[in-house]
Design an enzyme around this catalytic site. Structure first.
Site, PDB file in Angstrom:
ATOM      1  N   SER A  68       0.922  -1.691  -0.089  1.00 20.29           N
ATOM      2  CA  SER A  68       0.293   0.179   0.064  1.00 20.29           C
ATOM      3  C   SER A  68       1.096   1.328  -0.039  1.00 20.29           C
ATOM      4  O   SER A  68       2.221   1.076   0.298  1.00 20.29           O
ATOM      5  CB  SER A  68      -1.137  -0.157   0.787  1.00 20.29           C
TER       6      SER A  68
HETATM    7  N1  SAM Z   1      -0.479  -5.235   3.912  1.00 14.60           N
HETATM    8  C1  SAM Z   1       0.557  -5.717   3.179  1.00 14.60           C
HETATM    9  C2  SAM Z   1       1.582  -4.484   3.341  1.00 14.60           C
HETATM   10  O1  SAM Z   1       2.612  -3.824   3.982  1.00 14.60           O
HETATM   11  O2  SAM Z   1       2.665  -4.974   2.047  1.00 14.60           O
HETATM   12  C3  SAM Z   1      -0.560  -4.985   1.889  1.00 14.60           C
HETATM   13  C4  SAM Z   1      -1.069  -6.127   1.715  1.00 14.60           C
HETATM   14  S1  SAM Z   1      -2.232  -5.430   0.057  1.00 14.60           S
HETATM   15  C5  SAM Z   1      -2.675  -4.290  -0.096  1.00 14.60           C
HETATM   16  C6  SAM Z   1      -3.541  -6.877   0.312  1.00 14.60           C
HETATM   17  C7  SAM Z   1      -3.583  -8.347   0.886  1.00 14.60           C
HETATM   18  O3  SAM Z   1      -4.177  -8.990   1.428  1.00 14.60           O
HETATM   19  C8  SAM Z   1      -2.942  -9.014   0.038  1.00 14.60           C
HETATM   20  O4  SAM Z   1      -1.766  -9.559   0.283  1.00 14.60           O
HETATM   21  C9  SAM Z   1      -3.406 -10.300  -0.183  1.00 14.60           C
HETATM   22  O5  SAM Z   1      -2.724 -11.580  -0.575  1.00 14.60           O
HETATM   23  C10 SAM Z   1      -3.818  -9.914   0.642  1.00 14.60           C
HETATM   24  N2  SAM Z   1      -5.765 -10.840   1.681  1.00 14.60           N
HETATM   25  C11 SAM Z   1      -6.406 -10.797   0.562  1.00 14.60           C
HETATM   26  N3  SAM Z   1      -7.783 -11.673   1.149  1.00 14.60           N
HETATM   27  C12 SAM Z   1      -7.303 -11.594   1.968  1.00 14.60           C
HETATM   28  C13 SAM Z   1      -7.578 -13.388   3.432  1.00 14.60           C
HETATM   29  N4  SAM Z   1      -9.088 -13.711   2.920  1.00 14.60           N
HETATM   30  N5  SAM Z   1      -6.833 -13.075   3.790  1.00 14.60           N
HETATM   31  C14 SAM Z   1      -5.435 -13.495   4.465  1.00 14.60           C
HETATM   32  N6  SAM Z   1      -5.261 -11.952   3.352  1.00 14.60           N
HETATM   33  C15 SAM Z   1      -5.732 -12.117   2.043  1.00 14.60           C
END
Ligand code: SAM
Length: 217
Positions: free
Chosen positions: A65
């Site tokens: 993000s």
């Molecule tokens: N916090 C992260 C960073 O600092 O890099 C950014 C994360 S990205 C915007 C959103 C993340 O949520 C992705 O890695 C995605 O795979 C994960 N995600 C989506 N659905 C999910 C779920 N049901 N459970 C766990 N993670 C999930």
């Protein structure tokens, strides 16, 4: 820390100053942003732009993000040192590291196996050893480790996951971007069992929080 130079530190100070201009006021949040070497979380082709306020791809169709989004969500959590925080969506581990710099105990879940594997090795390699990282479905949270003082969801959720609400302490706060194509940053304050106050904070754009049906996709 490996490849963290005075130049990088200078760029982080400038990034923190920019986030302050954009309305982030917490000195502890700005200090955490200044501490985490974001350039090390990025694919080498983006390293030069690591301290700009933009999101980047991190593989598996996911993103790290924007620093402003990370700082904004962190500030809304109103963290106190030692609190137990659940993060849904570990991704690159950048937000996880910012939380560690805030002095809290982090439990983080990621559903993309490749990202989970990379981040689980990467974070300790740059000194962030305290986070407990899990491969699984964040919709379900971590009942075994509940309750949590705070919960942060770092993907766009179409609705509020009930299991996560149940795992929040009374008095606790959940920050969740709610919506499909565009999300409204939402703060839920748990005032009693099954009782919540909701405050909304503007629009953001996240990759989607995926449910079970796409597990492993
Ligand atoms: N916090 C992260 C960073 O600092 O890099 C950014 C994360 S990205 C915007 C959103 C993340 O949520 C992705 O890695 C995605 O795979 C994960 N995600 C989506 N659905 C999910 C779920 N049901 N459970 C766990 N993670 C999930």
């Amino acid at each position: 820390m490996l490849n963290d130079t005075y130049r990088h530190k200078g760029l982080r100070r400038q990034l923190a100053a920019l986030l302050k201009e954009k309305g982030i006021t917490g000195a502890d949040v700005l200090k955490a942003i200044e501490a985490v070497p974001r350039h090390l979380f990025l694919n080498s082709s983006f390293i030069e732009r690591a301290y700009e306020d933009i999101a980047f791809p991190i593989g598996s169709g996911q993103t790290i993000s924007r620093p402003h989004t990370v700082a904004f969500q962190t500030e809304l959590l109103q963290l106190k040192k030692g609190e137990k925080v659940l993060e849904v969506g570990t991704g690159s581990g950048y937000q996880t590291s910012v939380l560690i710099e805030m002095g809290v105990k982090v439990y983080s879940i990621e559903r993309q196996k490749a990202l989970f594997d990379t981040t689980k090795t990467f974070l300790p390699s740059i000194g962030y050893t305290s986070a407990k990282l899990f491969y699984g479905d964040g919709y379900k949270g971590l009942p075994v480790f509940a309750p949590f003082d705070k919960i942060i969801i770092t993907a766009g959720a179409p609705s509020i996951p009930n299991d996560l609400l149940d795992q929040l302490k009374v008095g606790g706060i959940m920050i969740i971007p709610l919506g499909d194509k565009v999300q409204t940053m939402t703060l839920l304050h748990k005032t009693a069992e099954k009782k919540f106050e909701k405050v909304e904070y503007g629009e953001f754009k996240f990759v989607p929080l995926l449910e079970d049906k796409e597990w492993g996709a």
